[in-house]
Scaffold this motif. Structure first.
Motif: not given
Length: 338
Positions: A74-82, A113-118
């Protein structure tokens, strides 16, 4: 899906004369080639970035509970896969090859990148259209992107920050070390170093979580914090701005210790595998930026090439975490590397 080998083979047909699409991207084949992906001077810093990660070894420990590995970040309220991002690059047709320009490159990179979760950091350039197209790509991705503004003069920075805010980006970055890029010298608009006061004014006017990229000392990290930065990127611009610099792996631990939890710490420079990612996190980074491999991925396979890279890096990170006894990013500790 494309394989790494297939992406590399295709990339070599269109990368141009500077980047060779090397199997091992260590800065040797492109040293002292600017324009191009190469480094300043004799190329020592870019090569050192890569080599120092390889000197660090991971500590295997499988006497632990057998459980799924969680790589979410998580960074600045956004959650990412990696916990990694695609790094910013500008003037791709000048540095890498004419198959893409900045608009088409960022369109592919940000979406994939967005579609892959980052998320992707996007670059900047002397041509105003570079930032225009980058922020448009971020807007199309619902704000999942980090436009990176170069340290221009105040009026130019203000214009570009307006575009960033309009894009809905969840954060913005400035690569302050770009002041040392040879092709930005004596250009219009002018770019150069910033004082803490000047940077603080830029951060306040940006109105977004602000990432300062190009920090290589504890002193620099403290200055970025004083200016109001939410995060820093420990980076020497891939070795492209100053020869004979330390590698990012060498300075990351002392910077992380000095900064603590007061701001997020990202790092880049020569990180090429999921094992390297693990090492960076163990040395104190919260996340990682990877640049040149994403260029090769776009040139060699467009969206599919980017997907292949992200899946491969993520799988390597998960495997390393499992083999070292870390079930989550929070469980990666300094004693897991040596």
């Amino acid at each position: 899906m494309l394989t790494k080998k297939e992406v590399l083979l295709q990339a070599r047909t269109c990368l141009g004369k500077y980047c060779k699409g090397c199997e091992i991207c260590d800065g040797r084949a492109c040293r002292n080639q600017i324009p191009g992906p190469g480094a300043k001077g004799v190329g020592d810093t870019a090569i050192r970035n890569y080599e120092k990660w390889k000197e660090i070894r991971v500590q295997m420990d499988t006497l632990c509970s057998n459980r799924p590995v969680d790589t979410t970040f998580e960074l600045f309220g956004k959650k990412f896969a990696f916990p990694f991002f695609a790094g910013p690059v500008g003037a791709v047709n000048l540095h890498y090859g004419e198959k893409y320009n900045d608009a088409t490159y960022n369109d592919v990179l940000v979406r994939a990148c967005t579609n892959a979760g980052i998320s992707a950091f996007t670059g900047d350039g002397t041509d105003p259209n570079v930032m225009i197209s980058a922020t448009q790509a971020v807007k199309r991705a619902g704000g999942i992107g980090v436009p990176t503004v170069k340290p221009w003069d105040a009026p130019t920075v203000a214009q570009k920050m307006k575009l960033v805010r309009e894009s809905g980006a969840f954060a913005v970055a400035m690569d302050v070390d770009a002041a040392g890029l040879p092709f930005l010298k004596d250009r219009n608009p002018p770019a150069g170093a910033k004082t803490v006061e000047e940077l603080g004014e830029i951060i306040r006017e940006a109105g977004l979580p602000f990432i300062v990229k190009g920090i290589m000392t504890v002193r620099g990290a403290r200055k970025a914090k004083e200016a109001g930065a939410s995060a820093i990127v420990v980076s020497n611009h891939g070795g492209r701005v100053l020869d004979q610099c330390p590698a990012t792996a060498e300075v990351l631990p002392e910077i992380a210790e000095a900064v603590g939890d007061s701001m997020k710490i990202l790092v880049d420079g020569g990180i090429r595998t999921g094992v390297d990612l693990f090492k960076a996190l163990a040395l104190g980074a919260d996340g990682v930026l990877i640049c040149r491999p994403f260029v090769t991925a776009v040139y060699g396979g467009a969206e599919e090439g980017v997907e292949e890279l992200i899946i491969r890096l993520g799988a390597e990170l998960k495997d390393t975490m499992a083999m070292c006894g870390a079930g989550s990013l929070a469980e990666i500790t300094r004693d897991m590397v040596r």
